[in-house]
Design a protein around this motif. Structure first.
Motif: not given
Length: 355
Positions: A298-302, A323-334
């Motif tokens: 979630n920090a660098c996208g790698a 929680t890292n996966a949940a943050k990536n899911i939120l980023a894709r939703g935004v």
């Protein structure tokens, strides 16, 4: 009278299914419309006087799903024809399709059903004073339940905050670093398994078989109620803090088609679909692509490494894997919302000059 009404509905259903199957085999087509079945039911009721003691409306309305099933069959042949309902493998129930066949008193603590009379209701009802428009009566594990549909005014969730939710086996993780665990029902699973093994050793339809079946059903019903209660509470907890939730588009059928037995059981018992359904009418739901959400930093996208519940990346980022996966899911939703709100530039219009 409750048992009799439910049995009458089952008997009429089987008679209708048999009639339509014979017509389809002989003619290649059949008139499955509910209007036609209603006229046929009137004739059948007059030919069988024992049906006259039960409500004609409630018994007739049990034929409505036949029309839907035949429409689906003629559209998709793989769906199959409506099946017969057995005495021992079917839940006794009947519909309360119109308010002419039933009514609920003002305090919602008693219900009147046509040809049966008034019966008391127990349990908390959040819609006291509202009008009940339909319902269904079911016999489940030795008790009678009525499921009523009320006409109420809905409240829109005005919150504008977004949250990402990662659904896992045994818990759900939120993008705000919260993890909500599912309730443990291991003791009920062992109890249900024990009673199911007793059923396998006993003659089907015998008294001892039905006793084991009832006990297994009570254990399963308790498990289902616990998980349903968890889905309501978890969805309400999320809806109280946020107005939009971002979820992965999970294909549960494909995930459980050819998988490990314990993993498949864990997926089916994690209430993924039930939770999404409860969130759907409490807040806005956005679905995104689930590919590599648990393996992306979630920090660098790698792409990083996930070890059980931990996540580590070469950039030095460390976090809980869920929680890292949940943050990536939120980023894709935004990101999907930004694309939807971005104005589309109009293409220039070329006009041809006419001589």
């Amino acid at each position: 009278m409750l048992f009799g009404t439910a049995e009458a509905c089952r008997w009429v259903w089987n008679q209708a299914v048999s009639k339509l199957r014979d017509e389809y085999e002989w003619k290649g087509k059949c008139d499955y419309r509910f209007y036609t079945l209603g006229k046929w039911f009137t004739t059948l009721r007059n030919q069988n006087p024992w049906l006259l003691q039960y409500s004609a409306g409630n018994v007739r309305d049990s034929l409505k799903p036949i029309e839907t099933a035949y429409k689906k069959f003629f559209k998709h042949k793989d769906s199959g024809l409506p099946k017969f309902r057995g005495r021992y493998n079917t839940t006794l129930s009947f519909a309360l399709a119109t308010n002419k066949t039933f009514r609920v008193n003002r305090n919602s603590d008693a219900i009147y059903i046509q040809r049966i009379g008034w019966m008391g209701l127990s349990g908390n009802n959040p819609y006291r004073g509202c009008k009940a428009v339909s319902g269904r009566v079911k016999h489940e594990n030795g008790k009678w339940y009525v499921y009523l549909v009320y006409k109420t005014e809905t409240e829109q969730n005005q919150n504008t905050k977004l949250v990402g939710v990662d659904r896992n086996v045994g818990n759900i993780a939120l993008s705000d670093n919260r993890i909500i665990e599912l309730p443990q029902v291991d003791s009920l699973i062992r109890k249900r398994t024990r009673y199911q093994r007793q059923m396998a050793r006993r003659r089907k339809g015998s008294k001892r078989y039905l006793v084991s079946k009832s006990r297994a059903g009570r254990a399963y019903a308790k498990m289902a109620n616990i998980r349903l209660n968890w889905a309501h509470h978890a969805s309400r907890t999320i809806a109280n803090d946020y107005g939009t939730v971002v979820l992965e588009t999970l294909q549960t059928k494909k995930m459980t088609r050819k998988g490990h037995k314990n993993l498949t059981r864990g997926i089916l018992e994690s209430c993924w679909g039930s939770l999404e359904q409860k969130l759907g009418y409490k807040m806005r739901v956005i679905n995104v692509n689930p590919a590599y959400t648990s393996q992306t930093c979630n920090a660098c996208g790698a792409r990083g490494k996930r070890q059980e519940r931990g996540f580590a990346c070469a950039c030095g980022y460390r976090a809980h894997a869920d929680t890292n996966a949940a943050k990536n899911i939120l980023a894709r939703g935004v990101e999907s919302l930004d694309k939807a709100l971005k104005p589309v530039e109009a293409e220039p219009v070329h006009l041809k000059r006419v001589a």
